[in-house]
Design a protein around this motif. Structure first.
Motif, mmCIF file in Angstrom:
data_model
loop_
_atom_site.group_PDB
_atom_site.id
_atom_site.type_symbol
_atom_site.label_atom_id
_atom_site.label_comp_id
_atom_site.label_asym_id
_atom_site.label_seq_id
_atom_site.Cartn_x
_atom_site.Cartn_y
_atom_site.Cartn_z
ATOM 1 N N MET A 68 0.841 -1.171 0.000
ATOM 2 C CA MET A 68 0.000 0.000 0.000
ATOM 3 C C MET A 68 0.884 1.231 0.000
ATOM 4 O O MET A 68 1.941 1.237 0.624
ATOM 5 N N GLN A 69 0.425 2.256 -0.675
ATOM 6 C CA GLN A 69 1.191 3.494 -0.725
ATOM 7 C C GLN A 69 0.678 4.490 0.311
ATOM 8 O O GLN A 69 -0.520 4.752 0.391
ATOM 9 N N LEU A 70 1.601 5.022 1.066
ATOM 10 C CA LEU A 70 1.298 6.085 2.019
ATOM 11 C C LEU A 70 1.625 7.423 1.355
ATOM 12 O O LEU A 70 2.255 7.457 0.305
ATOM 13 N N PRO A 71 1.210 8.529 1.973
ATOM 14 C CA PRO A 71 1.587 9.838 1.422
ATOM 15 C C PRO A 71 3.107 9.965 1.309
ATOM 16 O O PRO A 71 3.854 9.093 1.749
ATOM 17 N N ALA A 72 3.560 11.077 0.784
ATOM 18 C CA ALA A 72 4.984 11.325 0.541
ATOM 19 C C ALA A 72 5.836 10.977 1.763
ATOM 20 O O ALA A 72 5.404 11.177 2.903
ATOM 21 N N PRO A 73 7.049 10.465 1.534
ATOM 22 C CA PRO A 73 7.919 10.089 2.659
ATOM 23 C C PRO A 73 8.126 11.204 3.686
ATOM 24 O O PRO A 73 8.195 10.925 4.882
ATOM 25 N N ALA A 74 8.189 12.444 3.253
ATOM 26 C CA ALA A 74 8.356 13.553 4.200
ATOM 27 C C ALA A 74 7.157 13.673 5.127
ATOM 28 O O ALA A 74 7.297 13.983 6.313
ATOM 29 N N VAL A 75 5.977 13.407 4.608
ATOM 30 C CA VAL A 75 4.753 13.470 5.422
ATOM 31 C C VAL A 75 4.750 12.315 6.417
ATOM 32 O O VAL A 75 4.432 12.492 7.601
ATOM 33 N N VAL A 76 5.110 11.141 5.947
ATOM 34 C CA VAL A 76 5.161 9.980 6.830
ATOM 35 C C VAL A 76 6.199 10.216 7.929
ATOM 36 O O VAL A 76 5.949 9.937 9.105
ATOM 37 N N ALA A 77 7.345 10.772 7.573
ATOM 38 C CA ALA A 77 8.392 11.055 8.554
ATOM 39 C C ALA A 77 7.935 12.092 9.583
ATOM 40 O O ALA A 77 8.397 12.078 10.725
ATOM 41 N N ALA A 78 7.029 12.978 9.199
ATOM 42 C CA ALA A 78 6.531 14.015 10.106
ATOM 43 C C ALA A 78 5.480 13.486 11.068
ATOM 44 O O ALA A 78 5.088 14.182 12.007
ATOM 45 N N THR A 79 5.009 12.257 10.867
ATOM 46 C CA THR A 79 3.967 11.693 11.729
ATOM 47 C C THR A 79 4.530 11.427 13.121
ATOM 48 O O THR A 79 5.440 10.633 13.290
ATOM 49 N N ALA A 80 3.958 12.107 14.112
ATOM 50 C CA ALA A 80 4.407 11.982 15.499
ATOM 51 C C ALA A 80 3.430 11.180 16.351
ATOM 52 O O ALA A 80 3.819 10.611 17.370
ATOM 53 N N LEU A 81 2.179 11.131 15.925
ATOM 54 C CA LEU A 81 1.142 10.465 16.712
ATOM 55 C C LEU A 81 0.111 9.863 15.772
ATOM 56 O O LEU A 81 -0.262 10.483 14.771
ATOM 57 N N ILE A 82 -0.340 8.674 16.112
ATOM 58 C CA ILE A 82 -1.426 8.025 15.373
ATOM 59 C C ILE A 82 -2.556 7.748 16.349
ATOM 60 O O ILE A 82 -2.341 7.164 17.411
ATOM 61 N N GLU A 83 -3.744 8.193 15.986
ATOM 62 C CA GLU A 83 -4.954 7.820 16.719
ATOM 63 C C GLU A 83 -5.532 6.582 16.045
ATOM 64 O O GLU A 83 -5.624 6.534 14.826
ATOM 65 N N VAL A 84 -5.935 5.633 16.854
ATOM 66 C CA VAL A 84 -6.630 4.449 16.349
ATOM 67 C C VAL A 84 -8.116 4.682 16.573
ATOM 68 O O VAL A 84 -8.537 4.987 17.692
ATOM 69 N N VAL A 85 -8.895 4.563 15.507
ATOM 70 C CA VAL A 85 -10.325 4.849 15.571
ATOM 71 C C VAL A 85 -11.108 3.571 15.295
ATOM 72 O O VAL A 85 -10.878 2.888 14.295
ATOM 73 N N ARG A 86 -12.045 3.260 16.187
ATOM 74 C CA ARG A 86 -13.003 2.170 15.944
ATOM 75 C C ARG A 86 -14.161 2.824 15.214
ATOM 76 O O ARG A 86 -15.017 3.490 15.825
ATOM 77 N N ILE A 87 -14.189 2.680 13.900
ATOM 78 C CA ILE A 87 -15.139 3.404 13.054
ATOM 79 C C ILE A 87 -16.559 2.888 13.272
ATOM 80 O O ILE A 87 -16.798 1.681 13.313
ATOM 81 N N SER A 88 -17.494 3.838 13.382
ATOM 82 C CA SER A 88 -18.898 3.487 13.645
ATOM 83 C C SER A 88 -19.824 3.796 12.481
ATOM 84 O O SER A 88 -21.016 3.534 12.569
ATOM 85 N N GLY A 89 -19.312 4.359 11.400
ATOM 86 C CA GLY A 89 -20.155 4.695 10.252
ATOM 87 C C GLY A 89 -19.331 5.392 9.190
ATOM 88 O O GLY A 89 -18.099 5.440 9.263
ATOM 89 N N LEU A 90 -20.011 5.927 8.221
ATOM 90 C CA LEU A 90 -19.354 6.677 7.155
ATOM 91 C C LEU A 90 -19.517 8.169 7.416
ATOM 92 O O LEU A 90 -20.491 8.587 8.049
ATOM 93 N N PRO A 91 -18.598 8.974 6.931
ATOM 94 C CA PRO A 91 -18.715 10.421 7.139
ATOM 95 C C PRO A 91 -19.984 10.971 6.497
ATOM 96 O O PRO A 91 -20.460 10.446 5.480
ATOM 97 N N GLY A 92 -20.523 12.016 7.077
ATOM 98 C CA GLY A 92 -21.729 12.647 6.553
ATOM 99 C C GLY A 92 -21.496 13.431 5.275
ATOM 100 O O GLY A 92 -22.420 13.674 4.510
ATOM 101 N N ARG A 93 -20.243 13.817 5.052
ATOM 102 C CA ARG A 93 -19.907 14.562 3.830
ATOM 103 C C ARG A 93 -18.483 14.212 3.427
ATOM 104 O O ARG A 93 -17.678 13.774 4.252
ATOM 105 N N ARG A 94 -18.191 14.435 2.161
ATOM 106 C CA ARG A 94 -16.861 14.136 1.627
ATOM 107 C C ARG A 94 -15.794 14.960 2.364
ATOM 108 O O ARG A 94 -15.961 16.151 2.594
ATOM 109 N N GLY A 95 -14.743 14.288 2.788
ATOM 110 C CA GLY A 95 -13.650 14.959 3.469
ATOM 111 C C GLY A 95 -13.802 15.055 4.973
ATOM 112 O O GLY A 95 -12.861 15.403 5.678
ATOM 113 N N ALA A 96 -14.999 14.750 5.490
ATOM 114 C CA ALA A 96 -15.202 14.773 6.940
ATOM 115 C C ALA A 96 -14.530 13.543 7.553
ATOM 116 O O ALA A 96 -14.394 12.513 6.899
#
Length: 128
Positions: A1-29
């Motif tokens: 799988m491809q992740l965003p640009a290596p610089a963006v991945v390197a800038a990742t300091a924290l990951i939240e794990v989300v137990r998803i309960s549905g789909l977003p109400g609008r695109r980009g939410a």
């Protein structure tokens, strides 16, 4: 799988794990659901390496019903750099956020592989 640009991945300091309960109400939410864990430090690199190692797959259709997601933040911890929602039924991951180019927004991974099952085990391991 491809992740965003290596610089963006390197800038990742924290990951939240989300137990998803549905789909977003609008695109980009953000995908709705409970934040069930935070991964930081070496865990960030380990998880992102695992996600990047997910083998590709053919497209399957289940209606896209993701159960798990991650939100990646930089040191500022304000808005997510990117978010990924994983559906282990149809082998689809949808990514969104300012760091995600359109070509990476929808990808397919082989959910029955060792890497995908290891990721799913990590997700499940945070819910007690």
């Amino acid at each position: 799988m491809q992740l965003p640009a290596p610089a963006v991945v390197a800038a990742t300091a924290l990951i939240e794990v989300v137990r998803i309960s549905g789909l977003p109400g609008r695109r980009g939410a953000p995908y709705p659901g409970a934040v069930v864990a935070h991964w930081a430090g070496d865990e960030v690199g380990d998880v992102l390496a695992l996600i990047a190692s997910l083998p590709g797959s053919a497209q399957h259709r289940c209606g896209f019903s993701p159960g798990w997601g991650v939100r990646a933040y930089d040191e500022a911890l304000d808005l997510p750099l990117y978010e990924a929602a994983f559906c282990f039924s149809c082998d689809e991951v949808r990514m969104q956020g300012p760091a995600v180019p359109p070509a990476l927004a929808t990808q397919f991974f082989a959910a029955d592989t060792e890497q995908a099952q290891a990721l799913l085990t990590r997700f499940r391991g945070v819910v007690r």
